[in-house]
Design an enzyme around this catalytic site. Structure first.
Site, PDB file in Angstrom:
ATOM      1  N   GLU A 190      53.640  84.708  77.409  1.00  9.93           N
ATOM      2  CA  GLU A 190      54.872  84.007  77.744  1.00  9.93           C
ATOM      3  C   GLU A 190      55.118  83.975  79.257  1.00  9.93           C
ATOM      4  O   GLU A 190      54.777  84.917  79.970  1.00  9.93           O
ATOM      5  CB  GLU A 190      56.064  84.693  77.052  1.00  9.93           C
ATOM      6  CG  GLU A 190      55.995  84.550  75.545  1.00  9.93           C
ATOM      7  CD  GLU A 190      57.109  85.282  74.796  1.00  9.93           C
ATOM      8  OE1 GLU A 190      57.628  84.705  73.832  1.00  9.93           O
ATOM      9  OE2 GLU A 190      57.447  86.414  75.162  1.00  9.93           O
TER      10      GLU A 190
ATOM     11  N   CYS B 285      58.451  83.355  86.301  1.00  8.18           N
ATOM     12  CA  CYS B 285      58.057  84.731  86.007  1.00  8.18           C
ATOM     13  C   CYS B 285      56.766  84.679  85.200  1.00  8.18           C
ATOM     14  O   CYS B 285      56.745  84.116  84.103  1.00  8.18           O
ATOM     15  CB  CYS B 285      59.209  85.365  85.208  1.00  8.18           C
ATOM     16  SG  CYS B 285      58.893  87.047  84.688  1.00  8.18           S
TER      17      CYS B 285
ATOM     18  N   CYS C 193      50.813  95.093  77.163  1.00  4.43           N
ATOM     19  CA  CYS C 193      50.840  95.983  78.330  1.00  4.43           C
ATOM     20  C   CYS C 193      50.474  97.400  77.889  1.00  4.43           C
ATOM     21  O   CYS C 193      50.931  97.873  76.857  1.00  4.43           O
ATOM     22  CB  CYS C 193      52.246  95.982  78.944  1.00  4.43           C
ATOM     23  SG  CYS C 193      52.338  96.942  80.477  1.00  4.43           S
TER      24      CYS C 193
ATOM     25  N   CYS D  84      56.318 101.563  78.528  1.00  5.78           N
ATOM     26  CA  CYS D  84      57.659 101.929  79.000  1.00  5.78           C
ATOM     27  C   CYS D  84      58.619 101.818  77.810  1.00  5.78           C
ATOM     28  O   CYS D  84      58.578 100.850  77.054  1.00  5.78           O
ATOM     29  CB  CYS D  84      58.110 101.001  80.128  1.00  5.78           C
ATOM     30  SG  CYS D  84      57.071 101.124  81.589  1.00  5.78           S
TER      31      CYS D  84
ATOM     32  N   CYS E 172      60.963  98.655  77.172  1.00  8.72           N
ATOM     33  CA  CYS E 172      60.394  97.315  77.347  1.00  8.72           C
ATOM     34  C   CYS E 172      59.722  96.817  76.073  1.00  8.72           C
ATOM     35  O   CYS E 172      58.895  97.515  75.471  1.00  8.72           O
ATOM     36  CB  CYS E 172      59.368  97.360  78.480  1.00  8.72           C
ATOM     37  SG  CYS E 172      58.556  95.780  78.770  1.00  8.72           S
TER      38      CYS E 172
ATOM     39  N   GLY F 159      52.841  92.651  81.160  1.00  4.25           N
ATOM     40  CA  GLY F 159      51.695  93.330  81.764  1.00  4.25           C
ATOM     41  C   GLY F 159      51.989  93.962  83.110  1.00  4.25           C
ATOM     42  O   GLY F 159      53.057  93.778  83.695  1.00  4.25           O
ATOM     43  N   GLU F 160      51.015  94.734  83.585  1.00  5.71           N
ATOM     44  CA  GLU F 160      51.133  95.428  84.870  1.00  5.71           C
ATOM     45  C   GLU F 160      50.144  94.783  85.856  1.00  5.71           C
ATOM     46  O   GLU F 160      48.933  94.967  85.744  1.00  5.71           O
ATOM     47  CB  GLU F 160      50.821  96.924  84.666  1.00  5.71           C
ATOM     48  CG  GLU F 160      50.638  97.733  85.930  1.00  5.71           C
ATOM     49  CD  GLU F 160      51.764  97.597  86.943  1.00  5.71           C
ATOM     50  OE1 GLU F 160      52.939  97.707  86.574  1.00  5.71           O
ATOM     51  OE2 GLU F 160      51.449  97.363  88.127  1.00  5.71           O
TER      52      GLU F 160
ATOM     53  N   SER G  24      55.602  92.901  91.032  1.00 11.25           N
ATOM     54  CA  SER G  24      56.403  94.018  90.529  1.00 11.25           C
ATOM     55  C   SER G  24      55.486  95.024  89.848  1.00 11.25           C
ATOM     56  O   SER G  24      54.623  94.650  89.054  1.00 11.25           O
ATOM     57  CB  SER G  24      57.422  93.472  89.520  1.00 11.25           C
ATOM     58  OG  SER G  24      58.179  94.531  88.975  1.00 11.25           O
TER      59      SER G  24
ATOM     60  N   SER H 233      59.401  99.296  89.980  1.00 10.07           N
ATOM     61  CA  SER H 233      60.277  99.606  88.847  1.00 10.07           C
ATOM     62  C   SER H 233      60.582 101.092  88.870  1.00 10.07           C
ATOM     63  O   SER H 233      59.798 101.908  88.402  1.00 10.07           O
ATOM     64  CB  SER H 233      59.592  99.208  87.536  1.00 10.07           C
ATOM     65  OG  SER H 233      59.449  97.810  87.507  1.00 10.07           O
ATOM     66  N   LEU H 234      61.726 101.417  89.407  1.00 14.85           N
ATOM     67  CA  LEU H 234      62.073 102.820  89.642  1.00 14.85           C
ATOM     68  C   LEU H 234      62.731 103.448  88.399  1.00 14.85           C
ATOM     69  O   LEU H 234      62.208 104.388  87.819  1.00 14.85           O
ATOM     70  CB  LEU H 234      63.009 102.901  90.848  1.00 14.85           C
ATOM     71  CG  LEU H 234      63.550 104.267  91.225  1.00 14.85           C
ATOM     72  CD1 LEU H 234      62.446 105.213  91.647  1.00 14.85           C
ATOM     73  CD2 LEU H 234      64.589 104.142  92.365  1.00 14.85           C
ATOM     74  N   HIS H 235      63.880 102.964  88.056  1.00 14.99           N
ATOM     75  CA  HIS H 235      64.621 103.362  86.849  1.00 14.99           C
ATOM     76  C   HIS H 235      65.139 104.797  86.813  1.00 14.99           C
ATOM     77  O   HIS H 235      66.059 105.096  86.054  1.00 14.99           O
ATOM     78  CB  HIS H 235      63.837 103.047  85.573  1.00 14.99           C
ATOM     79  CG  HIS H 235      63.356 101.637  85.524  1.00 14.99           C
ATOM     80  ND1 HIS H 235      64.175 100.564  85.815  1.00 14.99           N
ATOM     81  CD2 HIS H 235      62.141 101.093  85.264  1.00 14.99           C
ATOM     82  CE1 HIS H 235      63.496  99.445  85.723  1.00 14.99           C
ATOM     83  NE2 HIS H 235      62.261  99.743  85.402  1.00 14.99           N
TER      84      HIS H 235
ATOM     85  N   ASN I 148      68.433  94.967  78.848  1.00 13.72           N
ATOM     86  CA  ASN I 148      68.422  93.941  77.807  1.00 13.72           C
ATOM     87  C   ASN I 148      67.928  94.559  76.506  1.00 13.72           C
ATOM     88  O   ASN I 148      66.884  95.205  76.481  1.00 13.72           O
ATOM     89  CB  ASN I 148      67.501  92.795  78.216  1.00 13.72           C
ATOM     90  CG  ASN I 148      67.999  92.115  79.487  1.00 13.72           C
ATOM     91  OD1 ASN I 148      69.164  91.716  79.564  1.00 13.72           O
ATOM     92  ND2 ASN I 148      67.143  92.011  80.481  1.00 13.72           N
TER      93      ASN I 148
ATOM     94  N   CYS J  17      64.423  90.038  81.242  1.00 19.68           N
ATOM     95  CA  CYS J  17      63.507  91.113  81.638  1.00 19.68           C
ATOM     96  C   CYS J  17      63.219  92.045  80.472  1.00 19.68           C
ATOM     97  O   CYS J  17      64.140  92.539  79.832  1.00 19.68           O
ATOM     98  CB  CYS J  17      64.133  91.986  82.718  1.00 19.68           C
ATOM     99  SG  CYS J  17      64.124  91.248  84.322  1.00 19.68           S
TER     100      CYS J  17
HETATM  101  N1  SAH Z   1      54.775  96.027  84.846  1.00 17.94           N
HETATM  102  C1  SAH Z   1      55.557  95.500  85.909  1.00 17.94           C
HETATM  103  C2  SAH Z   1      56.096  94.107  85.679  1.00 17.94           C
HETATM  104  C3  SAH Z   1      56.708  93.796  84.342  1.00 17.94           C
HETATM  105  S1  SAH Z   1      58.323  94.376  83.983  1.00 17.94           S
HETATM  106  C4  SAH Z   1      56.673  96.465  86.260  1.00 17.94           C
HETATM  107  O1  SAH Z   1      56.838  97.443  85.551  1.00 17.94           O
HETATM  108  O2  SAH Z   1      57.343  96.275  87.254  1.00 17.94           O
HETATM  109  C5  SAH Z   1      59.435  93.500  84.989  1.00 17.94           C
HETATM  110  C6  SAH Z   1      60.762  94.235  85.185  1.00 17.94           C
HETATM  111  O3  SAH Z   1      61.581  94.223  84.022  1.00 17.94           O
HETATM  112  C7  SAH Z   1      60.534  95.683  85.520  1.00 17.94           C
HETATM  113  O4  SAH Z   1      61.362  96.119  86.549  1.00 17.94           O
HETATM  114  C8  SAH Z   1      60.903  96.354  84.215  1.00 17.94           C
HETATM  115  O5  SAH Z   1      61.191  97.680  84.393  1.00 17.94           O
HETATM  116  C9  SAH Z   1      62.079  95.524  83.771  1.00 17.94           C
HETATM  117  N2  SAH Z   1      62.403  95.685  82.342  1.00 17.94           N
HETATM  118  C10 SAH Z   1      61.560  95.980  81.343  1.00 17.94           C
HETATM  119  N3  SAH Z   1      62.214  96.051  80.174  1.00 17.94           N
HETATM  120  C11 SAH Z   1      63.519  95.799  80.426  1.00 17.94           C
HETATM  121  C12 SAH Z   1      64.682  95.697  79.606  1.00 17.94           C
HETATM  122  N4  SAH Z   1      64.637  95.860  78.286  1.00 17.94           N
HETATM  123  N5  SAH Z   1      65.851  95.399  80.213  1.00 17.94           N
HETATM  124  C13 SAH Z   1      65.899  95.188  81.537  1.00 17.94           C
HETATM  125  N6  SAH Z   1      64.846  95.259  82.350  1.00 17.94           N
HETATM  126  C14 SAH Z   1      63.644  95.559  81.811  1.00 17.94           C
END
Ligand code: SAH
Length: 354
Positions: free
Chosen positions: A97, A110, A117, A121, A124, A165-166, A197, A220-222, A296, A346
């Protein structure tokens, strides 16, 4: 084996590689420029459109090369935001997608770099579907060319590698696709309008810095805490936050750019006062800004384990959190959620895999 597999994917070749290819089939190097121009400026999907190329050569190319690597299966538009999701199928019938997100002064595409992936995470949806394979350069590039064909090329102004994916685990492909997107012949996008990213592959971040590609980097810190980050992002056990931060400092210094920290807000997990404090310390240590993403829902995937327990921080609390950071002189943006009504926001990208 599918015959398409053996054909050369022309969209996967950079211009120098395309020149070499034409030489290898006893044709003039100059043909490469022409074909490149048809692919990237005219967005051709059929060799028959390439009018300045002899019929004989077109037949030869049709027999040996693949011009289109993806097929558009369906599109889905969000009624609330104008976000449009594209579902593509690959030659081996995998589904991926891409999403086009309209904003005030730009349209961001995007793109995905892998089918599924491997990072798993916990927040995700793509992680939940598992990993199937890397995309080829042609498949990454075609996501741009096929959406550009529909929107008009100049209407795709930005590309973010934030789909499935990464990107740094499909590294050579990511690099080559950036080279193609920014090549002058494609009248393409400036490097400033491309963002990669990553969830944090420290050695690749350093390598990217050394190449001076000058694209923007989002991390992607979180969580600013190792243990919380490891809980929701298993990759943190392999490449620790500390290791990644050192690599990001190097990237920022080498490329003279600011790192964007993506921060998906999870209730009681990373939205506490001690998170404000840790984030402030972290962000003060390198040129950076924070992009807060409301979490999300991934409930449509029926996740188990910790994934099922994750809850979004309320919008009101997100604003409070952002204000506390701003009071500490940290630059914070709150990303508007777009496309969640069509599972295109996202972290919601996932398609059923056979
Ligand atoms: N693998 C890469 C790119 C894909 S994710 C990465 O990790 O950066 C793209 C962004 O969406 C990342 O910042 C990820 O952490 C965020 N993301 C993933 N799942 C999400 C969700 N359910 N709600 C909001 N953001 C999310």
């Amino acid at each position: 084996m599918n015959t398409k597999e053996k054909k050369i994917q022309l969209k996967g070749l950079t211009l120098p590689e395309l020149k070499d290819y034409f030489v290898s089939i006893d044709e003039s190097r100059f043909r490469a420029q022409q074909v490149f121009n048809w692919m990237y400026n005219h967005l051709s999907t059929d060799f028959s459109e390439m009018q300045n190329i002899s019929k004989e050569l077109r037949n030869k190319l049709t027999a040996n090369c693949e011009l289109q690597t993806l097929n558009l299966v369906t599109t889905q538009g969000s009624s609330s935001s104008g976000t449009k999701k594209y579902l593509f199928s690959t030659f081996d019938n995998r589904k991926i997608e891409s999403v086009v997100i309209p904003e005030k002064d730009r349209n961001t595409l995007c793109i995905s770099t892998q089918v599924g992936c491997p990072l798993d995470c916990k927040f995700c949806a793509t992680g939940l579907m598992g990993y199937k394979r890397n995309l080829s350069v042609g498949e990454v590039v075609d996501q741009y060319l096929l959406t550009a064909k529909e929107h008009g090329k100049k209407n795709i102004t930005n590309i973010v590698y934030m789909g499935m994916g990464e990107p740094l685990l499909n590294y050579e492909t990511t690099l080559k696709s950036v080279e193609i997107f920014t090549h002058e012949l494609t009248k393409g996008l400036s490097r400033k309008r491309i963002t990669i990213s990553t969830a944090g592959i420290a050695n690749k971040i350093r390598d990217l810095a050394n190449r001076n590609l000058r694209v923007k980097l989002a991390f992607s810190l979180h969580s600013a805490f190792e243990d919380v980050r490891s809980l929701i992002m298993p990759i943190n056990k392999k490449y620790s936050l500390n290791e990644n931060i050192e690599a990001l400092k190097y990237y920022a210094k080498r490329t003279k750019t600011r790192i964007t920290f993506e921060y998906t807000m999870l209730k009681n997990l990373n939205d506490r006062d001690k998170d404000v404090k840790a984030l402030t310390n972290l962000c003060s240590s390198l040129p950076s800004k924070i992009n807060i993403i409301p979490f999300n829902s991934i409930k449509h995937m029926n996740p188990g384990g910790i994934s099922s327990e994750l809850e979004p921080t309320s919008i009101a609390d997100i604003h409070l959190f952002a204000d506390k950071l701003r009071n500490n002189n940290i630059t914070v943006m709150i990303r508007e959620t777009q496309g969640d009504d069509i599972a295109a926001a996202c972290g919601q990208l996932a398609v059923k895999i056979k």
